[in-house]
Design an enzyme around this catalytic site. Sequence first.
Site, PDB file in Angstrom:
ATOM      1  N   LYS A   8     -33.188  18.926  32.642  1.00 52.81           N
ATOM      2  CA  LYS A   8     -32.066  18.390  31.871  1.00 52.81           C
ATOM      3  C   LYS A   8     -31.089  19.471  31.400  1.00 52.81           C
ATOM      4  O   LYS A   8     -29.979  19.155  30.983  1.00 52.81           O
ATOM      5  CB  LYS A   8     -32.592  17.559  30.703  1.00 52.81           C
ATOM      6  CG  LYS A   8     -33.257  16.275  31.193  1.00 52.81           C
ATOM      7  CD  LYS A   8     -34.147  15.634  30.162  1.00 52.81           C
ATOM      8  CE  LYS A   8     -34.818  14.401  30.787  1.00 52.81           C
ATOM      9  NZ  LYS A   8     -36.047  14.021  30.120  1.00 52.81           N
ATOM     10  N   SER A  42     -38.866  18.091  32.520  1.00 53.18           N
ATOM     11  CA  SER A  42     -37.612  17.806  31.815  1.00 53.18           C
ATOM     12  C   SER A  42     -36.745  19.033  31.536  1.00 53.18           C
ATOM     13  O   SER A  42     -35.636  18.882  31.017  1.00 53.18           O
ATOM     14  CB  SER A  42     -37.905  17.082  30.499  1.00 53.18           C
ATOM     15  OG  SER A  42     -38.258  15.736  30.755  1.00 53.18           O
ATOM     16  N   SER A  83     -35.431  14.125  24.869  1.00 46.27           N
ATOM     17  CA  SER A  83     -35.638  14.282  26.313  1.00 46.27           C
ATOM     18  C   SER A  83     -35.635  12.931  27.025  1.00 46.27           C
ATOM     19  O   SER A  83     -36.506  12.621  27.848  1.00 46.27           O
ATOM     20  CB  SER A  83     -36.954  15.022  26.588  1.00 46.27           C
ATOM     21  OG  SER A  83     -36.984  15.526  27.899  1.00 46.27           O
TER      22      SER A  83
END
Length: 347
Positions: A122, A119, A182
Site C-alpha cells: 500500500k 500490505s 490497512s
Amino acid sequence: MEQCYSKRHNVFYNHFARIIMLLMTGILITGLFLAGCNRAEDEENELSYPLQERLDSLEALYPPDICRAELYASGLCVVTDDVPSPEEAVGAEAAAVFSLDDHQVLLERNAFERLYPASITKVMTALVAIRHGDLQDESRLHQKVTIGQEAVITESGASLCHINPGDTLTMEQLLYGLMLPSGNDAGAAIAMHISGSMEEFARLMNQEARAIGATDTHFVNPHGLHDEQHYTTAYDLYLIFQEALKEPLFCKLISTAEYTAQYTDAQGQPKSQTWNNSNQYLTGQQTMPGGLSVLGGKTGTTKAAGSCLIMGSRDEQGHEFISVVLKAENRQALYRDMSNIIWKIVN
C-alpha cells in the site's frame, strides 16, 4: 535517486543492467557497477515493454534530466561483505537499515531475496494514487468517490476499513482508510477510481517501480493480498518508501495515529468511522529505542508473507533512517526484530 546495490546479488545486477543499457543506449555503461557481473539471462523476469514505451513512461513521471544514466551512478550506498548482518538479533527472513543522510547500509540480511510484501504494497498504492491522481491539488484530494462492488473483499483475515458499495468518501478519506487500518477495500476503491481496473492500476504500480529502479518487484493488485506473482525485496521496498517520502501527503498519512472519517452511505445517511494506525510504534503500543523517534511506516501480514514492517525513524541529531523487516514469525517477533535492528542506529 539514491540507491543501494550489492555486488553479491547477480539477479539484481541483471535487471538493473537492462534498464541502464536501455536508458543510456551504450553511454556510460563502462565504468558503472555492472563490471564483472554474471549476465545470465533470466527470461521469467525479463521486462516486456519495448524501449520507447519504457523511456516514455520514465519521462512521464520525471523530468528528462532525472532519467539520465549518470544519476544511477551517484549517491550509491553499497552493500558489501563488511556490512553487518543482524543474524543473532533477527529471526525474520529479511531485514535492513538504510541511512538517508550518508547513504549507508547499516545492517542487512537477505536484502535482495524476493518475498511477499503483504500490505506494505500500500506504500506504492498511495504513491501511485498521489501522483497519477494529482492529489497534490486540494480539489482532487477532496474529490468524492462512490464505492463500487470492487470494495467487497471476502478473503478470510483480510484487513478492512469497512466501507461498502454506495458509500461516498473523498480520496483523502480513502487514503487514510488505506494506510491506517490497512483497508484492502480502500485499496480496491482507489485503484478503480484512478485507473478503472485493478489490472491497469497494477501496471502503473509496476511502471513506477521500474522508474525508481525497483526491478525485483512485481505487483498484481493494490492491496497485497497473496498472489505468487506479487513480490518484492527489502531493498526495493527501501527504494519505494524513500520515493514516497518525497510526497508531503504521504508523510502526513503515515505519521497520523488516528483519523475519523465522516461520509455518507448508499442511502445518503451520515456515517462516521475512526481508524487507528496499525504501526504500534506510532500508537505507543511499542516503545522506540531511546534516542529515536518514529516518522511513520506501513505494516503487512498474510500467512505467506508473515509479519512485515517498513518505517522511517529519526535520531536526536535529526538524521533519518529507513528500516525493513520481512517475514517475521508473528507480530511479537516482528516488533522485537525491528527494535533490535534500529537499536543499532544509536548504539
